[in-house]
Scaffold this active site. Sequence first.
Site, PDB file in Angstrom:
ATOM      1  N   GLU A 317       0.810  -1.229   0.000  1.00  0.00           N
ATOM      2  CA  GLU A 317       0.000   0.000   0.000  1.00  0.00           C
ATOM      3  C   GLU A 317       0.838   1.271   0.000  1.00  0.00           C
ATOM      4  O   GLU A 317       0.587   2.191   0.780  1.00  0.00           O
ATOM      5  CB  GLU A 317      -0.968  -0.020   1.196  1.00  0.00           C
ATOM      6  CG  GLU A 317      -1.859  -1.257   1.187  1.00  0.00           C
ATOM      7  CD  GLU A 317      -2.838  -1.331   2.354  1.00  0.00           C
ATOM      8  OE1 GLU A 317      -2.713  -0.512   3.282  1.00  0.00           O
ATOM      9  OE2 GLU A 317      -3.715  -2.215   2.332  1.00  0.00           O
ATOM     10  N   GLU A 434      -5.662 -10.831  -1.663  1.00  0.00           N
ATOM     11  CA  GLU A 434      -6.454 -10.699  -0.432  1.00  0.00           C
ATOM     12  C   GLU A 434      -7.950 -10.684  -0.739  1.00  0.00           C
ATOM     13  O   GLU A 434      -8.713  -9.895  -0.182  1.00  0.00           O
ATOM     14  CB  GLU A 434      -6.073  -9.397   0.310  1.00  0.00           C
ATOM     15  CG  GLU A 434      -4.604  -9.302   0.626  1.00  0.00           C
ATOM     16  CD  GLU A 434      -4.231  -8.066   1.436  1.00  0.00           C
ATOM     17  OE1 GLU A 434      -5.120  -7.371   1.966  1.00  0.00           O
ATOM     18  OE2 GLU A 434      -3.025  -7.788   1.529  1.00  0.00           O
TER      19      GLU A 434
HETATM   20  C1  XIL Z   1      -5.960  -6.641   8.043  1.00  0.00           C
HETATM   21  C2  XIL Z   1      -6.249  -7.841   8.913  1.00  0.00           C
HETATM   22  O1  XIL Z   1      -7.113  -8.687   8.224  1.00  0.00           O
HETATM   23  C3  XIL Z   1      -6.871  -7.400  10.218  1.00  0.00           C
HETATM   24  O2  XIL Z   1      -6.998  -8.498  11.100  1.00  0.00           O
HETATM   25  C4  XIL Z   1      -6.016  -6.323  10.862  1.00  0.00           C
HETATM   26  O3  XIL Z   1      -6.660  -5.838  12.020  1.00  0.00           O
HETATM   27  C5  XIL Z   1      -5.775  -5.191   9.914  1.00  0.00           C
HETATM   28  O4  XIL Z   1      -5.183  -5.696   8.735  1.00  0.00           O
HETATM   29  N1  XIL Z   1      -4.733  -4.841   3.467  1.00  0.00           N
HETATM   30  C6  XIL Z   1      -3.708  -5.616   3.903  1.00  0.00           C
HETATM   31  C7  XIL Z   1      -3.905  -6.521   5.041  1.00  0.00           C
HETATM   32  O5  XIL Z   1      -2.646  -5.633   3.262  1.00  0.00           O
HETATM   33  O6  XIL Z   1      -2.736  -6.702   5.786  1.00  0.00           O
HETATM   34  C8  XIL Z   1      -5.016  -6.064   5.925  1.00  0.00           C
HETATM   35  O7  XIL Z   1      -5.254  -7.066   6.920  1.00  0.00           O
HETATM   36  C9  XIL Z   1      -6.261  -5.789   5.125  1.00  0.00           C
HETATM   37  C10 XIL Z   1      -6.006  -4.723   4.115  1.00  0.00           C
END
Ligand code: XIL
Length: 566
Positions: A317, A434
């Site tokens: 990100e 994701e």
């Molecule tokens: C999220 C997790 O799923 C949660 O449990 C945590 O509280 C916050 O992070 N983008 C990403 C992930 O790259 O690492 C994130 O994961 C969701 C958004």
Amino acid sequence: MGGNGSVASATEVYGSIKPANDSLGTLYFTDYQSDASQVNVTLHPESNIICQISSANNYDKVQIDGLLSYSNRTEDFDTSEKMPYLSIELTDTMLTVNDEFVLLTATEKSGTDWGFNIIYPKAYTWVTEERQDSSGSYMVVAKVTSLDYSGQGDIEIGGDEDNTFQGYPNDDWSYDITDNTPLRTYADILGKKIGVAAASYRYDCSRNDGETGLVGNQFNIIVGENEMKFDATEPNKNSFNYGGSDAIVWVASRFNQEVRGHTLAWHSQVPEWVSQDGKKNNHNYTRQELLSILKNHIFNVVGKYKGKIVEWDVCNEVLDDDQSIVRTNPDAYKLRPSIWATYIGEDFIDSAFVWAHQADPQAKLYINDYGVEFMGGTKSEAYYNLVKRLIKSGIPIEGCGLQCHLTTGELDTLKLEKNIKRYAEIGMKCIITELDIALANPYSTDALERQAKEYGAITRVFLRNDNCPTMLIWGISDNHSWRQNQPLLYNSSLKPKPAYYNVHAQLRIAANRVTSVEKPSSLDELSIKEIRFYNMTGQLTTNPSGLVIKQTIYTNGTVITTKEIK
Ligand code: XIL
């Protein structure tokens, strides 16, 4: 947009319009202030006009006092070929043959080379006609031609063109529920990685059932949902904690899975000793100090799992959400302010990749982001620009990850696939890292079906693009998701949802296209536990004849699926 009323200026429709929220209504696009001026309406590939019909006389209408046109310049860059949708919904109603509904009128339709994709209700048989009345006005009229249902309600939203497999309707996962072959078996046949984010602290990773059983048995790659982030692995300066990350690696080794590492340089989930919010430099580190913090972190964490973690999200990100800069400079991108970007500079990205590569030269290195999935979006363009820049700088990058945190209705498979393909052209992998698809309308009766279709469509894109070897889903069951509205494959009781069955169906369909499968050498005739045959509509049969699907189930749990003529 939804409600009863009017809109009074030139209007572009990118999303859905519905004349009324709860009941029926008419939506007027009219300029009441000046009689002369018209309100022109432009539809785009994603436009969806939803009209509800409750009786022969009572239904939603859209009236445009002006020109109706279509543009596929959805965003500045894109030329999607999809046509706008017109959805007809029925509330429980009795209609008769020849009932007619003027759903949409405009003074004129501009261009003849476009029309609507009509989504019919799953009742009756319909025709829709574009007509002009005596004054030359344009209208779309829906008409009931038979009281029988002809199946025409089954149009898929999502621009997915692959409907070619003979024998299975592409999305009819109901055929599949007798087949309990794990997802990973089909993925193995296809040489693909199907993965999930595992969470060591949310369930008991030492068990082989429950969530851990699903994580382990269904998927051939896993990623720690939080275990390998900076705050987890280095909570205090130069003091490393591998409790969670070891648990993930342990699950993977028990279940013979690959592991992805997520993530090394990110603005979020950094410990206080680095930055209080991931952006501020509240410890007043110098640039040099921050470089050594990042370097030490990467060398330790990547070094610790050298040879055990196949790939890393090195940077996560890094892009700002506002990429309007690409409108004026098409090759540009803008970084998000972060402790790394602001106080080191853009080259923190370059350095992070180089250090990760030095720490484990075999590991495949990725950049990862969200909102970059669909070609044409400003952030997608910026991402592509950044990846091209990294390649040009000789950075050891394998590819990029598309997070795909979606909500039903957002998926545009055409733009997704175009995006993936353009990375292939520059030698990059482009993987889905994701995936989760939250329900836009969790209370609508077809919400899970809609979600399943979108999961299926994205799976097909994954399967047919060689530079997309991996697709990971961000969590196992709805109750353990970081998002609301049931975005995952299993419900809170760990029961597979339609989405699961459709991902399964797509993998199975693709795997069954692979005609011959080499048997792993450890499997011989003696270790066969059971052989099952399915006919070409997917039903289990004890009397196989003609072309059938054969499943050989071995005592060690391996299932090999082949096609055979009986
Ligand atoms: C999220 C997790 O799923 C949660 O449990 C945590 O509280 C916050 O992070 N983008 C990403 C992930 O790259 O690492 C994130 O994961 C969701 C958004």
